[in-house]
Design an enzyme around this catalytic site. Structure first.
Site, short mmCIF file in Angstrom:
data_model
loop_
_atom_site.label_atom_id
_atom_site.label_comp_id
_atom_site.label_asym_id
_atom_site.label_seq_id
_atom_site.Cartn_x
_atom_site.Cartn_y
_atom_site.Cartn_z
N LYS A 118 0.82 -1.21 0.00
CA LYS A 118 0.00 0.00 0.00
C LYS A 118 0.85 1.26 0.00
O LYS A 118 0.46 2.28 -0.56
CB LYS A 118 -0.99 -0.01 1.16
N LYS A 200 -3.22 -9.85 -6.29
CA LYS A 200 -4.55 -10.08 -5.68
C LYS A 200 -5.61 -9.15 -6.28
O LYS A 200 -5.33 -7.98 -6.57
CB LYS A 200 -4.42 -9.79 -4.17
N LYS A 203 -10.55 -4.22 -4.42
CA LYS A 203 -11.63 -3.32 -4.80
C LYS A 203 -11.18 -1.89 -5.07
O LYS A 203 -11.92 -1.11 -5.66
CB LYS A 203 -12.75 -3.35 -3.75
N1 AQP Z 1 -8.72 -11.20 -3.85
C1 AQP Z 1 -9.14 -11.74 -2.72
N2 AQP Z 1 -9.28 -13.08 -2.60
C2 AQP Z 1 -9.72 -13.64 -1.44
N3 AQP Z 1 -10.05 -12.91 -0.35
C3 AQP Z 1 -9.95 -11.56 -0.42
N4 AQP Z 1 -10.19 -10.58 0.45
C4 AQP Z 1 -9.91 -9.38 -0.13
N5 AQP Z 1 -9.48 -9.57 -1.39
C5 AQP Z 1 -9.49 -10.92 -1.60
C6 AQP Z 1 -10.69 -10.78 1.80
O1 AQP Z 1 -11.82 -9.93 1.97
C7 AQP Z 1 -11.88 -9.47 3.31
C8 AQP Z 1 -12.10 -8.01 3.36
O2 AQP Z 1 -10.98 -7.33 2.86
P1 AQP Z 1 -10.82 -5.80 3.19
O3 AQP Z 1 -11.76 -5.01 2.43
O4 AQP Z 1 -10.86 -5.56 4.64
O5 AQP Z 1 -9.34 -5.49 2.81
P2 AQP Z 1 -8.43 -6.02 1.71
O6 AQP Z 1 -7.96 -7.39 2.02
O7 AQP Z 1 -7.36 -4.96 1.57
O8 AQP Z 1 -9.39 -6.07 0.44
P3 AQP Z 1 -9.24 -5.28 -0.87
O9 AQP Z 1 -10.39 -5.62 -1.74
O10 AQP Z 1 -7.87 -5.50 -1.44
O11 AQP Z 1 -9.43 -3.78 -0.38
P4 AQP Z 1 -8.57 -2.52 -0.70
O12 AQP Z 1 -8.44 -2.46 -2.19
O13 AQP Z 1 -9.32 -1.35 -0.14
O14 AQP Z 1 -7.25 -2.73 -0.02
C9 AQP Z 1 -10.58 -9.93 3.99
O15 AQP Z 1 -10.86 -11.06 4.78
C10 AQP Z 1 -9.69 -10.29 2.85
O16 AQP Z 1 -8.79 -11.31 3.20
#
Ligand code: AQP
Length: 336
Positions: A118, A200, A203
């Protein structure tokens, strides 16, 4: 939460309202929440305090919190059985995070891969919150004496740190915190980007890299048709050498509940076009009921607000119990 004679184990998990949820969030986290809700006391948080570690537009953040509440419920979580609430409504999260920050070493936080990723993506805003994100996550989990944390594999490192912090604290002050275990799905623990399958799916990345839970069937079809695969034409599960194809296979497997080797053998003799058609079908079929229910819920903002208000109060009562215990152990002055 349901009151039963025998105390159930506690589950805590959270999702950031930092964008439109993706099929990765659904497969890695959300759908497991639904499966687990009957056997555990479940706390599902909208982690808006985590979301502001990256700049958010205030109006969007406000709107997305209610949207995420609607998604939680639309995916099958019953807000009478599960606590669905906003992190910022329960001040104990931030208060415990401060205390736990004093039990966390810089070296530990420096090793976190999410911080590295990040800070590379947001070079203009490498703030202290981004660095201490795992401490807040530890507070989220430990406040509720959580036994199990259903997360995608990307959060495994943070969860291990949470356990280390809890054990360190308990070693000094006695058994204050329950030591949580992770619950990571066997298939689909890491759904990859459609455009860069080595990375990965997230969002907050560009739109064509992810499938949003609210994308229409047409948009889903187009995004999957444009998903990066490879040029050898063979359908085989090999995440290292064939990340794009393997990602599509993982999605089919996770969403249809079919073992991945079965999915591969069902697809022998067909091309990538058909692999993509099957992926589209699996995604559209899985999301259709969720989308229908979401549209009904999002039209009733007053109901969603009442869910997060009521559940926020219940969560606050539970969280304050742990916080007071911690404050007492540390030696903060008692309240009169
Ligand atoms: N690509 C993924 N595959 C499997 N699990 C995923 N999770 C996120 N992306 C994947 C799981 O979703 C939960 C919520 O995630 P989060 O929103 O708290 O944070 P994150 O992991 O940082 O998800 P994003 O989508 O990548 O968000 P941004 O882009 O804002 O950083 C967690 O349990 C995560 O493991």
């Amino acid at each position: 939460m349901e009151q039963t004679a025998e105390k159930k184990q506690v589950i805590f998990s959270g999702i950031q309202p930092s964008g439109t949820l993706t099929i990765g969030n659904y497969i890695g986290a959300l759908r497991n929440f639904v499966t687990l809700q009957h056997d555990y006391d479940c706390i599902y948080c909208i982690v808006d305090e985590h979301a502001i570690t990256v700049r958010q537009n205030p109006a969007d953040l406000r709107r997305r919190c209610l949207e995420l509440a609607a998604i939680y419920i639309a995916s099958g979580l019953d807000p009478k059985q599960n606590l669905i609430y906003c992190q910022s409504h329960v001040s104990a999260h931030a208060e415990l995070a401060w205390i736990l920050g004093c039990f966390t070493y810089m070296g530990e936080l420096n090793r976190m891969t999410q911080f590295k990723a990040k800070s590379a993506a947001h070079e203009d805003n490498i703030n202290a919150g981004l660095f201490t994100y795992p401490v807040l996550m530890a507070a989220d989990i430990l406040l509720y004496q959580t036994n199990l944390v259903p997360v995608g594999v990307d959060q495994k490192q943070h969860l291990e740190l949470c356990r280390d912090i809890a054990q360190r604290f308990n070693a000094v002050y006695g058994n204050v915190f329950t030591i949580p275990e992770g619950y990571i799905p066997k298939v689909g623990a890491k759904i990859m980007s459609l455009q860069e399958p080595g990375k990965k799916m997230s969002k907050s990345d560009p739109e064509d890299t992810y499938i949003a839970l609210l994308d229409s069937p047409d948009v889903i079809r187009k995004k999957i048709r444009r998903a990066v695969t490879d040029s050898d034409g063979e359908i085989r599960f090999d995440p290292e050498n064939k990340p794009g194809v393997s990602n599509l296979l993982s999605m089919i497997s996770a969403l249809t509940g079919t073992p991945v080797n079965q999915v591969v053998s069902d697809l022998q003799g067909v091309g990538y076009g058909e692999l993509k058609n099957r992926t589209t079908e699996a995604v559209v079929t899985a999301l259709e009921p969720l989308q229908r229910e979401y549209q009904r819920l999002i039209a009733d903002k007053a109901y969603l607000q009442s869910v997060i208000d009521e559940n926020g109060q219940k969560a606050s009562a539970l969280a304050t119990r742990t916080l007071r215990k911690v404050q007492k152990k540390i030696g903060f002055a008692p309240r009169g």
